[in-house]
Design a protein around this motif. Structure first.
Motif, PDB file in Angstrom:
ATOM      1  N   UNK A 482       9.789 -21.107  -5.640  1.00  0.00           N
ATOM      2  CA  UNK A 482      10.252 -21.888  -6.778  1.00  0.00           C
ATOM      3  C   UNK A 482       9.483 -23.204  -6.782  1.00  0.00           C
ATOM      4  N   UNK A 483       9.575 -23.943  -7.880  1.00  0.00           N
ATOM      5  CA  UNK A 483       8.875 -25.217  -7.976  1.00  0.00           C
ATOM      6  C   UNK A 483       9.873 -26.290  -8.375  1.00  0.00           C
ATOM      7  N   UNK A 484      10.017 -27.318  -7.509  1.00  0.00           N
ATOM      8  CA  UNK A 484      10.921 -28.433  -7.744  1.00  0.00           C
ATOM      9  C   UNK A 484      10.120 -29.731  -7.716  1.00  0.00           C
ATOM     10  N   UNK A 497      16.546 -30.730  -9.908  1.00  0.00           N
ATOM     11  CA  UNK A 497      16.501 -29.342 -10.385  1.00  0.00           C
ATOM     12  C   UNK A 497      16.883 -29.341 -11.861  1.00  0.00           C
ATOM     13  N   UNK A 498      15.985 -28.829 -12.699  1.00  0.00           N
ATOM     14  CA  UNK A 498      16.200 -28.793 -14.147  1.00  0.00           C
ATOM     15  C   UNK A 498      16.356 -27.341 -14.581  1.00  0.00           C
ATOM     16  N   UNK A 499      17.408 -27.057 -15.307  1.00  0.00           N
ATOM     17  CA  UNK A 499      17.664 -25.682 -15.753  1.00  0.00           C
ATOM     18  C   UNK A 499      17.354 -25.515 -17.234  1.00  0.00           C
ATOM     19  N   UNK A 500      16.332 -26.221 -17.740  1.00  0.00           N
ATOM     20  CA  UNK A 500      16.032 -26.195 -19.171  1.00  0.00           C
ATOM     21  C   UNK A 500      14.903 -25.259 -19.564  1.00  0.00           C
ATOM     22  N   UNK A 512      17.411 -20.088  -6.391  1.00  0.00           N
ATOM     23  CA  UNK A 512      16.922 -21.412  -5.993  1.00  0.00           C
ATOM     24  C   UNK A 512      17.883 -22.058  -5.003  1.00  0.00           C
ATOM     25  N   UNK A 513      19.179 -21.928  -5.260  1.00  0.00           N
ATOM     26  CA  UNK A 513      20.154 -22.548  -4.369  1.00  0.00           C
ATOM     27  C   UNK A 513      20.141 -21.887  -2.995  1.00  0.00           C
ATOM     28  N   UNK A 516      17.314 -23.309  -1.150  1.00  0.00           N
ATOM     29  CA  UNK A 516      17.640 -24.669  -0.714  1.00  0.00           C
ATOM     30  C   UNK A 516      18.517 -24.657   0.531  1.00  0.00           C
ATOM     31  N   UNK A 517      19.537 -23.822   0.533  1.00  0.00           N
ATOM     32  CA  UNK A 517      20.442 -23.748   1.681  1.00  0.00           C
ATOM     33  C   UNK A 517      19.692 -23.264   2.912  1.00  0.00           C
ATOM     34  N   UNK A 518      18.931 -22.182   2.751  1.00  0.00           N
ATOM     35  CA  UNK A 518      18.194 -21.618   3.884  1.00  0.00           C
ATOM     36  C   UNK A 518      17.192 -22.621   4.464  1.00  0.00           C
TER      37      UNK A 518
END
Length: 535
Positions: A482-484, A497-500, A512-513, A516-518
Motif C-alpha cells: 500500500x502507499x501512505x 490514510x485517505x479513503x477518497x 491496509x489496517x 499497519x497492525x502487523x
C-alpha cells in the motif's frame, strides 16, 4: 498516421486503457525503478524514420508502466486522491481533438461559454454566495491547480492594495508610495496552510508570515491568533494585503474558523485598503456537493476568492482547478494587457469574456468539457453518493484505529475521509508519569526541578513515538503493498490514510489496517530488543 490508422490505433489504445483500469488492483501501487531507469531503455535520439503504432504502443507496458505510481489503485491512500473517470477521459480526448489556445472568445466561443456556464453550475452546487456568479460582478475560471490559482489571486490582491492605498495620488507621488509599500507587503497564511501560499509570496517578491495554530483549536486559524499576527505586522511596519484561509488543510483537513476571521476583518471595521481573503479548498471543497457541508460557506460572501480542485476528489482527471472571484474586475485590471494582435471587435465590445485576463498564461485548454461530461454522467445525486461513501469509509477506518488503543493514537479528528494517527512505542517497564499528582505542593526550587524532569520525560516519550511512527511508515511504503504518506504536526510525526480513491472499498481499508497492525507489532518487537541490548 491517417484517419483509418488512427481509428485502429485509437481502438487499441482505448482497450489498453480499459484493461489498465480493470486490472489496476493487481499492480504494485508504487514504482520500484531507480532514478535514470528510462534513459537506459531508450535510444539516444528519435528514430530517423517513423515507426508503426503497434511498435510504439508496446513500449507503454514495457518502458512506461514500470515507472508509474498508480494513483487510481485501491491501495493508494497517500497525499490526496487524484481521481479520474471514463467520462473525464473522454472529455480529455475531445479537448485534444479540438485543440486551440483559446486565449479569447473569438478563438472558439464554445470553449469560453461552456466554461462560464459550468463554473456557474458548480458555484450553485457548492452553495457559494451569489456574489461569485457570473451574472453579477464575480465569476469562475478554470486554472491548472490550486497553487496556480493562489499566485493569480495574490497578484490581483497586490494590485488592488496599491490602487486603494494610492487612489488620491498620481504621477511620481503615486510611484513613490507604491515603491515604499512594495517593500513592506506581507502575505499571510497559517502554519498549516499549503506551501503554495509561501511559494506565491516568493514569486511575487513579498514577505510571508504564518499565523500560529494550536491543537486546542484543531489546528485552525482562530480570530484570536489572527489578531495577534496583525498586531505583530503593525509593530514590524508590515502591510498585510493577502490571507489564505483553508477548508481542509493538507496535514489534517482542518477547517479555519471562518466566522471569527470574518469578524476580525469586517470591511466596515477595517481601514482601507482591505486584506484579500482567499479560501483554499483544493481537496475538501468537493464535499460541498453535500448539503451537510453547506454551512461551511456561510461567511464566504465576506471573502474575495475561493478555489477547489475537481481533479482531486470529484472524478475529473488532472488538471481542473476551479477558481471563483467576488469581483472579476480585480483580476482583469491586474492581468489584462492587450497588444494589437489580440484586439478584435468582440473583445473590444466588452460583451464577451476573455479568460486570458483571468490567469497568468495566455493560452488555455478546453478543460470544461471533461467537467461537463462528469456532471452529466454522474448527476448531482451520483456525486453526493460518491463523496458520502468515502466519508463513511473514512469513519470505518477511524474506528479500526480506535479499536487498537495499545498500538495507535488519533492525532486529529477524522475529516473528509482522512484519518491522521501516530504509533505508540512499546511499553517500557517504568512508564509512570513522574509527579503525576502535580507540582503545586512543592517548593519553588523543587517545582523547577520537577517541571524540568516532566518536560524531559515528555520529550523522551515524544521522541520514541515519533521514531516508531516513522519506522512503521517507512517499512510499509518500502514493502509496496500500500502507499501512505506521513506528516509532522506540531513536532509530532504522524501517518495519514485517505479513503477518497474511486476504487477503494472497505476490503482494501481492512487490508491496509492489517498491514499497519502487523508492521507496528514487528517494529515494537525490534524496539524492545534494541533497548534490551542497550544500543
Amino acid at each position: 498516421m491517417d484517419s483509418s490508422e488512427f481509428r485502429k490505433a485509437a481502438h487499441s489504445a482505448i482497450d489498453e486503457i480499459i484493461d489498465y483500469h480493470d486490472t489496476i488492483h493487481g499492480r504494485k501501487v508504487v514504482s520500484t525503478v531507480s532514478p535514470g531507469y528510462l534513459r537506459k531503455l531508450l535510444p539516444s535520439g528519435p528514430p530517423e524514420e517513423g515507426e508503426k503504432w503497434n511498435d510504439i504502443q508496446k513500449d507503454i507496458e514495457s518502458k512506461i508502466m514500470p515507472g508509474l505510481t498508480h494513483w487510481q489503485s485501491p491501495d493508494f491512500m497517500a497525499f490526496f486522491p487524484s481521481n479520474a473517470s471514463y467520462p473525464s477521459i473522454l472529455g480529455e480526448l475531445y479537448s485534444a481533438a479540438f485543440t486551440a489556445p483559446a486565449f479569447n472568445w473569438l478563438c472558439s466561443p464554445a470553449v469560453t461559454e461552456l466554461e462560464t456556464v459550468i463554473l456557474d453550475w458548480l458555484s450553485r452546487l457548492f452553495n457559494l454566495p451569489p456574489c461569485f456568479y457570473s451574472d453579477g460582478e464575480g465569476g469562475g475560471v478554470i486554472q491548472g491547480s490550486a497553487s496556480e490559482a493562489i499566485v493569480t489571486v495574490m497578484v490581483a490582491a497586490r494590485e488592488r492594495y496599491f490602487k486603494r492605498a494610492c487612489e488620491d495620488l498620481d504621477g511620481e507621488a503615486r510611484e513613490a508610495k507604491i515603491s515604499s509599500l512594495r517593500s513592506r507587503l506581507v502575505a499571510l497564511g497559517s502554519d498549516q496552510s499549503h506551501s503554495s501560499t509561501q511559494k506565491a509570496a516568493l514569486i511575487l517578491g513579498v514577505r510571508y508570515k504564518a499565523i500560529p495554530t494550536t491543537m486546542e483549536d484543531n489546528l485552525s486559524i482562530s480570530g484570536e491568533h489572527l489578531i495577534q499576527t496583525l498586531g505583530e505586522c503593525e509593530r514590524e511596519g508590515l502591510e498585510p494585503f493577502y490571507l489564505t484561509v483553508t477548508l481542509g488543510t493538507t496535514s489534517t483537513c482542518a477547517v479555519d474558523y471562518f466566522q471569527e476571521i470574518q469578524q476580525v476583518l469586517r470591511r466596515d471595521l477595517q481601514p482601507a485598503p482591505e486584506i484579500w481573503i482567499h479560501v483554499d479548498a483544493a481537496y475538501a471543497g468537493a464535499a460541498l456537493v453535500c448539503e451537510e457541508y453547506h454551512h461551511l460557506t456561510k461567511s464566504f460572501d465576506a471573502f474575495d476568492s475561493f478555489e477547489m480542485n475537481m481533479h482531486k476528489w470529484l472524478l475529473v482527471n488532472f488538471d481542473a482547478g476551479c477558481l471563483w472571484v467576488k469581483n472579476r474586475n480585480d483580476l482583469t485590471s491586474a492581468l489584462s494587457i492587450t497588444p494589437s494582435y489580440l484586439r478584435n471587435d468582440f473583445s473590444d465590445s466588452g460583451l464577451v469574456t476573455d479568460y486570458r485576463d483571468w490567469q497568468i498564461p495566455l493560452g488555455r485548454r478546453f478543460r470544461s468539457l471533461k467537467i461537463w461530461f462528469v456532471l452529466r454522467s454522474y448527476g448531482v445525486s451520483g456525486l453526493k453518493s460518491y463523496i458520502r461513501n468515502h466519508i463513511r469509509l473514512g469513519m470505518v477506518f477511524h474506528d479500526m484505529v480506535l479499536s487498537q488503543p495499545d498500538l495507535f493514537e488519533i492525532l486529529a479528528p477524522p475529516a473528509f475521509a482522512l484519518t491522521v494517527f501516530t504509533v505508540k512505542p512499546a511499553t517500557e517497564q517504568e512508564t509512570e508519569i513522574p509527579f503525576e499528582n502535580g507540582v503545586s505542593h512543592l517548593g519553588a526550587e523543587e517545582r523547577k526541578v520537577a517541571t524540568g524532569i516532566i518536560l524531559e520525560y515528555e520529550n523522551r516519550q515524544l521522541q520514541r513515538a515519533n521514531a516508531i511512527t516513522k519506522r512503521v511508515y517507512e517499512a510499509i511504503n518500502a514493502a509496496g503493498e500500500i502507499f501512505l504518506t506521513g506528516c509532522v504536526v506540531k513536532g509530532v510525526y504522524a501517518i495519514r490514510v485517505v479513503s477518497g480513491n474511486e476504487n477503494t472499498d472497505e476490503q482494501y481499508l481492512r487490508k491496509a489496517f492489517d498491514i499497519l497492525v502487523r508492521t507496528t507489532l514487528e517494529m515494537q518487537s525490534k524496539t524492545e530488543v534494541t533497548y534490551t541490548n542497550g544500543v
